[in-house]
Design an enzyme around this catalytic site. Structure first.
Site, PDB file in Angstrom:
ATOM      1  N   THR A 263      35.600  50.497  35.604  1.00  0.00           N
ATOM      2  CA  THR A 263      35.385  51.254  36.322  1.00  0.00           C
ATOM      3  C   THR A 263      35.607  50.723  38.084  1.00  0.00           C
ATOM      4  OG1 THR A 263      33.429  51.816  36.233  1.00  0.00           O
ATOM      5  CG2 THR A 263      34.867  53.166  34.950  1.00  0.00           C
ATOM      6  N   ASP A 264      36.556  51.293  38.755  1.00  0.00           N
ATOM      7  CA  ASP A 264      35.539  50.870  39.662  1.00  0.00           C
ATOM      8  C   ASP A 264      34.144  51.380  40.297  1.00  0.00           C
ATOM      9  OD1 ASP A 264      35.371  49.600  43.099  1.00  0.00           O
ATOM     10  OD2 ASP A 264      37.539  50.364  43.120  1.00  0.00           O
ATOM     11  N   TRP A 265      33.308  51.239  41.116  1.00  0.00           N
ATOM     12  CA  TRP A 265      31.621  51.769  41.170  1.00  0.00           C
ATOM     13  C   TRP A 265      32.221  52.650  41.376  1.00  0.00           C
ATOM     14  CZ3 TRP A 265      32.449  47.197  38.696  1.00  0.00           C
ATOM     15  CH2 TRP A 265      32.147  46.409  38.392  1.00  0.00           C
TER      16      TRP A 265
END
Length: 738
Positions: A263-265
Site C-alpha cells: 500500500t501507499d502509506w
C-alpha cells in the site's frame, strides 16, 4: 531382567548418538527460490504468516524470528534514500550518517531520453539503498503527466506512456542487481494530489490500457520489478490499494506479476477488500501517509488481527494468506536473504558524477535567440564579453532537495547554481535574491511582508541596470501548493510575484538568460522578451555544476521535453472541459480528454503548445537526411525498417534525439494524429553522419479495442513521422498494413 537391561542400554545408545542436522531448504540460497518459499511456508504458523502482511514500524514489516527469516526495511525514494525515520513517528531519527546523494528528479531523468542514463541512475540509487541496509526503495514513479497542476509530477516520467515504459526498465533492473527491490508507484491513476485519498477516477478502458498502464506493464514484464505500490485514489469505486480488477485480474493474472503489492502509506481502508483483492503488505494505516498519528497499534491494521480472525472463522479462505505470504517470502529471499548481494556504496564520487551527468543530459534548452538581429545568441555564455553578470532568483541559492513530501532528502552535498557560477566566473558574478518564497512546509505557506518583497525587487532591478548579463534562476520549489506531495498547484503562472519581477527586470535590461527550476510546465507571459530559456528541473546534489556546465558550453545541452508546455492552462486536454474533468467534484472526476493526453491532444486538436513534447535545442545543428522504408507494405507478422541519416552540421560535438511517431490515417475509432513509438539518442562530432535505424512491428500499430478487450491493428495506411520533436517533423513516410 536381562532383556530390560539390554533394552535400556539400546535406548541410551540411541539417545546419545549424534543427530545429523538437516538445514531447512529456505535457508539454502543455492536452492531455487520457489522451493525455498514452499519450504518456509510449510514451517510457518498462521499467526506468523499474517504478521508478514502488515507494518511493524513506520518503514518495516515483520519477518519470522523463530525461523531466522529477517524483517523487511523500506525507504522512500525515488530520487535518493530518505533520512532515517523514528520507529513509530514521522520525526527524524537524528542519525549523523544518513545524509545521501540527491539524484535529479525523475522528470529530469525522463528528459534525457536515454535508457543508459536510467541504468546509471538505478545502479547508483540501488547502491545507496543497499549501503543503508534498505530492502525496498519506494520508486520509481511512472504516473502519467495529465495536468501541469499535479503537485507530484516532478516524481514521474512525463506524459507519454512509451517514453516512460522505456525509461523505467533500466532503473528497475539496476536497482535490483543490488538486492534491493524497486517498488514502482503509484498503481494506478494517481494523476493529481488534490483529494487523492478518495477521488474516484472514471475513464475509458482504452485510456486505461493505452495511456495509464503501459509503464506499469513494462515495469513488470520487462523490468521484472519485485514490488508495486498501490495508489491512494479509487478506480471503479474501489481503492486502488485493494482493487480486484487492477491487482488480481490485470497485475497478477494478465501480467503474471510474482512480487508484492504494497500500500501507499495509509492506502488500505477495508479488511475484506485487502484480504481478497490482491494486497500483500499494508503500511501506514490510520495515518494520512504524512503527519497524523494514531492510538491504534500495528496489530489493529486491516491485515493484522482482523484478517487473522477472518481466516480462523472461515470468512477468508486460507489460499489468500498463503498467496500473500509466498509473495512476501519471495521478496525476502530476493533481497535481505540473498547472501550474494553486493555491499553498496554511499555518497561516493561515482554517485556525484552520476547525478551531475544525468542532470546535464536532462537539462533542456528551450530557446536561444539573440537580443538583437546582429548579436549572437546569449548561450553559451562567452565570459570575455561581460564584466558584470547578475544572478537573480531565490532558486540560485535555495536547497531544492528539501520539501516536496516523501521525496524530501537530507543531503551530504548540494552545490547551488550561485556557488557553481561564482566558481566558474569569479568576481564577475553579483547576486540579488529578487523574491522570497518562505519555508518548505507541507501544511502552510508563509506570508512575506510587503516591505521585504519590495526591497528584494528593487535591489534586483537596480543591479540589473548595471549588469552586462542577467541569469535569472527561479521557477517553482518544493513548497506546499507547488511541486509538493498532498496538494496541487493553484495557478499555472510563476508564484511569489516572479512574473512581475521578470517583466520589471527586462524593462531595464533585456540581456536575460532564464533558468527555470521546476518539475512542471509553467505559464510564460514574458516568453517573447526573454532571449534564452533553459528548463533546469530539480537536478539534485550536483545542481549548480550541471547548470553552470550547460550555461558555459562546457556541456552541450541535449535534453528533450518529456511533456508539453501549454500556452495557457485551458490548452491542456484535462483543463479543456468543465471542472468534472479536473479537479473533479471532490468525489469523482472524469477523464474527458480520454486518450488525447499531452501532445496527443495538442496535435490532434491543432492547439499549438508553447513548447511541444520532445522539444530541445542544442549549441550545434543537426541535419536529417532522406528517410527510407524497407517496404511499402506489412503483413500481420511482418516488420518494416526505417533508416535516417543524421549529420552534425555545426561546430560542436553534440547529441540529438531522433523521434519516430506513427499515425493511423483511417480507423474505426478515434486515434491521435501521431504517437511516439521509437526514439534514439546519438552523439555526433562536427561533420559526422550516423544512420539511425528503427524497426516497426505490428505491435506499434495497435490500439486497445475496449469492445473486445484486446489490442488490435486495422489494415490500412499508416504514416511514419521522423522528427526532432512532436512538431518538428523532418520526414514523413507511409506504408500499408495488409
Amino acid at each position: 531382567m536381562k532383556t530390560r537391561i539390554i533394552t535400556l542400554l539400546a535406548l541410551v545408545t540411541f539417545l546419545s548418538a549424534p543427530i545429523k542436522a538437516q538445514t531447512p531448504i529456505y535457508l539454502d540460497d543455492s536452492q531455487p527460490i520457489e522451493a525455498r518459499v514452499k519450504d518456509a511456508l510449510n514451517r510457518m504458523t498462521l499467526e506468523e504468516k499474517v504478521a508478514l502482511c502488515h507494518a511493524q514500524s513506520k518503514f518495516s514489516s515483520a519477518g519470522v524470528p523463530r525461523l531466522g527469516i529477517p524483517e523487511l526495511w523500506m525507504s522512500d525514494g525515488p530520487h535518493g534514500v530518505r533520512q532515517e525515520i523514528q520507529w513509530n513517528s514521522w520525526g527524524s531519527a537524528g542519525w549523523a550518517n544518513d545524509s545521501c546523494t540527491a539524484f535529479p528528479a525523475l522528470t529530469c531523468l525522463a528528459a534525457t531520453w536515454d535508457p543508459e542514463m536510467s541504468a546509471i541512475y538505478g545502479k547508483a540509487i540501488g547502491e545507496e539503498a543497499r549501503y543503508r541496509k534498505k530492502d525496498v526503495i519506494l520508486g520509481p514513479g511512472v504516473n502519467i503527466y495529465r495536468t501541469p497542476l499535479n503537485g507530484r509530477n516532478f516524481e514521474y516520467m512525463g506524459e507519454d506512456p512509451y517514453l516512460a515504459s522505456i525509461m523505467v526498465v533500466p532503473y528497475i533492473q539496476e536497482v535490483q542487481k543490488n538486492g534491493v527491490a524497486a517498488c514502482v508507484k503509484h498503481y494506478a491513476l494517481n494523476n493529481q494530489e488534490l483529494w487523492r485519498g478518495h477521488i474516484n477516477v472514471e475513464l475509458s478502458d482504452r485510456a486505461l490500457h493505452e495511456i495509464y498502464l503501459p509503464a506499469f506493464k513494462a515495469s513488470v514484464l520487462k523490468g521484472g520489478t519485485w514490488s508495486i505500490m498501490g495508489a491512494y485514489n479509487k478506480y471503479k469505486d474501489v481503492h486502488c490499494c485493494h482493487n480486484d480488477l487492477l491487482l488480481n485480474k490485470i497485475l497478477k493474472e494478465d501480467w503474471a506479476f510474482d512480487g508484492c503489492v504494497i500500500t501507499d502509506w495509509g492506502g488500505a481502508h477495508n479488511t475484506r477488500e485487502a484480504a481478497l483483492n490482491g494486497l500483500d503488505i499494508e503500511m501506514g494505516s490510520y495515518t494520512n501517509g504524512l503527519t497524523s498519528e494514531s492510538e491504534f497499534t500495528y496489530n489493529d491494521y486491516y491485515l493484522a488481527h482482523p484478517y487473522l480472525k477472518g481466516l480462523k472463522d472461515g470468512t477468508f479462505p486460507m489460499s489468500t494468506i498463503d498467496d500473500k505470504a509466498s509473495r512476501i517470502l519471495r521478496m525476502i529471499f530476493r533481497t535481505v536473504m540473498d547472501r550474494n548481494r553486493p555491499w553498496g556504496a554511499f555518497t561516493s564520487e561515482a554517485h556525484y558524477d552520476a547525478a551531475r551527468t544525468i542532470a546535464e543530459e536532462g537539462i533542456v534548452l528551450l530557446k536561444n535567440a539573440p537580443v538583437t538581429k546582429k548579436a549572437p545568441a546569449l548561450l553559451p555564455i562567452d565570459a570575455s564579453q561581460y564584466n558584470k553578470i547578475l544572478v537573480v532568483g531565490e532558486n540560485a541559492t535555495r536547497s531544492l532537495t528539501k520539501g516536496g513530501g516523501s521525496s524530501e532528502l537530507k543531503v551530504k552535498k548540494e552545490v547551488s547554481p550561485l556557488e557553481a557560477l561564482q566558481a566558474m566566473y569569479g568576481d564577475k558574478i553579483i547576486h540579488a535574491q529578487g523574491y522570497e518564497s518562505g519555508r518548505p512546509m507541507y501544511s502552510n505557506t508563509d506570508k512575506i511582508p510587503a516591505e521585504v518583497v519590495e526591497s528584494l525587487r528593487n535591489e534586483a532591478i537596480e543591479k540589473a541596470k548595471e549588469a552586462d548579463l542577467i541569469i535569472y534562476i527561479g521557477g517553482l520549489n518544493k513548497n506546499h501548493l507547488q511541486d509538493c506531495e498532498a496538494a496541487d498547484r493553484i495557478t499555472y503562472g510563476l508564484p511569489f510575484g516572479q512574473d512581475e519581477l521578470i517583466k520589471d527586470i527586462l524593462s531595464v535590461n533585456p540581456n536575460m538568460v532564464m533558468v527555470l527550476m521546476s518539475g512542471n510546465a509553467v505559464e510564460m507571459p514574458w516568453v517573447k522578451q526573454v532571449p534564452a530559456i533553459i528548463q533546469g528541473w530539480y537536478p539534485g546534489s550536483e545542481a549548480g555544476n550541471a547548470i553552470a556546465n550547460v550555461l558555459s558550453g562546457k556541456v552541450n545541452p541535449s535534453g528533450k521535453l518529456p511533456f508539453s508546455f501549454p500556452v495557457k492552462l485551458t490548452d491542456n486536454g484535462a483543463h479543456a472541459f468543465d471542472a468534472l474533468s479536473y479537479p473533479g467534484d471532490s468525489i469523482k472526476q472524469v477523464y474527458k480528454e480520454d486518450i488525447l493526453v499531452g501532445y496527443r491532444w495538442h496535435d490532434t486538436k491543432k492547439i499549438p503548445a508553447l513548447y511541444p513534447f520532445g522539444h530541445g535545442l542544442s549549441y550545434t545543428t543537426f541535419a536529417y537526411g532522406k528517410a527510407t522504408l524497407s517496404a511499402k507494405t506489412m503483413d500481420s507478422n511482418g516488420k518494416v525498417e526505417v533508416v535516417i541519416p543524421v549529420t552534425n552540421t555545426g561546430t560542436r560535438e553534440g547529441k540529438e534525439v531522433i523521434q519516430l511517431y506513427i499515425g493511423d490515417e483511417k480507423c474505426s475509432v478515434i486515434r491521435p494524429a501521431k504517437e511516439l513509438k521509437h526514439f534514439s539518442k546519438i552523439s555526433l562530432k562536427p561533420g559526422e553522419t550516423k544512420e539511425v535505424k528503427f524497426t516497426i512491428s505490428v505491435d506499434d500499430l495497435k490500439f486497445y479495442d475496449d469492445s473486445r478487450g484486446e489490442w488490435t491493428a486495422e489494415p490500412g495506411k499508416f504514416n511514419v513521422y521522423i522528427g526532432a520533436s512532436s512538431t518538428d517533423i523532418r520526414s514523413i513516410l507511409s506504408f500499408v498494413l495488409q
